[in-house]
Design a protein around this motif. Structure first.
Motif, short mmCIF file in Angstrom:
data_model
loop_
_atom_site.label_atom_id
_atom_site.label_comp_id
_atom_site.label_asym_id
_atom_site.label_seq_id
_atom_site.Cartn_x
_atom_site.Cartn_y
_atom_site.Cartn_z
N GLU A 85 -43.90 -27.64 -37.35
CA GLU A 85 -42.41 -28.70 -37.22
C GLU A 85 -42.03 -29.04 -38.62
N THR A 86 -40.92 -28.66 -39.11
CA THR A 86 -40.42 -29.17 -40.37
C THR A 86 -39.47 -30.35 -39.93
N LEU A 87 -39.77 -31.54 -40.68
CA LEU A 87 -38.89 -32.71 -40.47
C LEU A 87 -38.37 -32.99 -42.18
N ALA A 88 -36.91 -32.76 -42.03
CA ALA A 88 -36.29 -32.79 -43.53
C ALA A 88 -35.38 -34.23 -43.28
N LEU A 89 -35.92 -35.09 -44.38
CA LEU A 89 -34.83 -36.14 -44.73
C LEU A 89 -33.59 -35.65 -45.00
N ASP A 90 -32.39 -35.94 -44.36
CA ASP A 90 -31.10 -35.46 -44.55
C ASP A 90 -30.07 -36.42 -44.61
N ALA A 128 -48.97 -28.75 -36.80
CA ALA A 128 -48.78 -29.50 -38.00
C ALA A 128 -47.29 -29.75 -38.40
N VAL A 129 -47.24 -30.85 -39.17
CA VAL A 129 -45.77 -31.28 -39.63
C VAL A 129 -45.63 -31.14 -40.96
N VAL A 130 -44.38 -30.52 -41.52
CA VAL A 130 -44.06 -30.66 -42.92
C VAL A 130 -42.89 -31.71 -43.15
N LEU A 131 -43.17 -32.60 -43.91
CA LEU A 131 -42.23 -33.55 -44.19
C LEU A 131 -41.61 -33.15 -45.49
N THR A 132 -40.11 -32.83 -45.46
CA THR A 132 -39.37 -32.45 -46.82
C THR A 132 -38.13 -32.92 -46.85
#
Length: 244
Positions: free
Chosen positions: A13-18, A49-53
């Motif tokens: 799961e990718t969570l991108a600060l937007d 897993a989580v990717v924070l980008t």
């Protein structure tokens, strides 16, 4: 208003600060949205897993001075990242400042491009890196941290890796992370959760011991006359009164 973008690929799961217009500054809205998204991931058996980008040229510029998050909410967000029973991987292709450094330190694995820059800018506006010290102090080199905490100067990805803030840096951050994500996809969920628990035990001890004291310190400093001058000077793009 959307401040967080989400995507999923093969269990990651990718969570991108937007919020690129604010350089992904930590507003109350962004902190709440990220905390909620992480809670969703923790309860989803399909997420490994989580990717924070991020979007834009800045991973996170620190606290949003126009809409700052409640200190307790920010502490809760950092703790949620540390406690999440899933690995959280930071993917950085831009600049990181102040509170953004706390997000980075809370993550389990961190990678950045060689063009990224980093700075603890708190001292330059009259406050201290109080709350973000909860994940930072147990995970970084004390001598390197002392210099960067006290001067607020910028440093590059190679120095961030040397200091323990980054796991790795490279010209192509996705190439750096490819074997990491492959490894996480091959790992058993139970094994990941219990291994992360081992790795984060000392960090969580710091939260248990120091969170209330450091949250109070942060609130006191942000309400001080020097901080008001520092934040006003920052917004007005001038030097604060104490600069020699």
């Amino acid at each position: 208003m959307t401040v967080l973008a989400r995507a999923r690929e093969r269990g990651i799961e990718t969570l991108a600060l937007d919020s690129p217009d604010t350089r992904n500054a930590l507003s109350s809205v962004l902190v709440g949205a990220l905390a909620d998204a992480l809670a969703d991931c923790a309860g989803d058996p399909e997420v490994r897993a989580v990717v924070l980008t991020h979007t834009g040229t800045t991973f996170c510029a620190g606290a949003d001075l126009r809409d700052p998050p409640d200190p307790d909410a920010f502490v809760g967000l950092l703790r949620r990242i540390v406690e999440l029973p899933l690995p959280v991987v930071a993917r950085v292709t831009g600049h990181v400042r102040a509170g953004g450094m706390g997000l980075l330190a809370a993550c389990d694995i961190t990678a950045a491009s060689t063009t990224s820059t980093f700075a603890f800018t708190e001292v330059r506006i009259g406050v201290a890196p109080a709350v973000i010290s909860l994940p930072l102090l147990p995970r970084t080199d004390p001598r390197a941290l002392a210099r960067h905490y006290l001067t607020g100067e910028r440093f590059d990805a190679a120095e961030a890796a040397r200091a323990g803030l980054l796991t790795a840096a490279g010209d192509d951050v996705d190439a750096v992370l490819a074997p990491v994500l492959d490894g996480l996809r091959r790992a058993a969920p139970q094994g990941l959760a219990e291994t992360k628990r081992l790795l984060t035990a000392r960090v969580l001890e710091t939260f248990d011991r120091d969170a209330a004291q450091l949250t109070a310190l942060s609130a006191r400093l942000f309400a001080s006359p020097q901080a008001r001058e520092g934040m006003t000077a920052f917004l007005e793009r001038r030097d604060p009164a104490w600069v020699l």
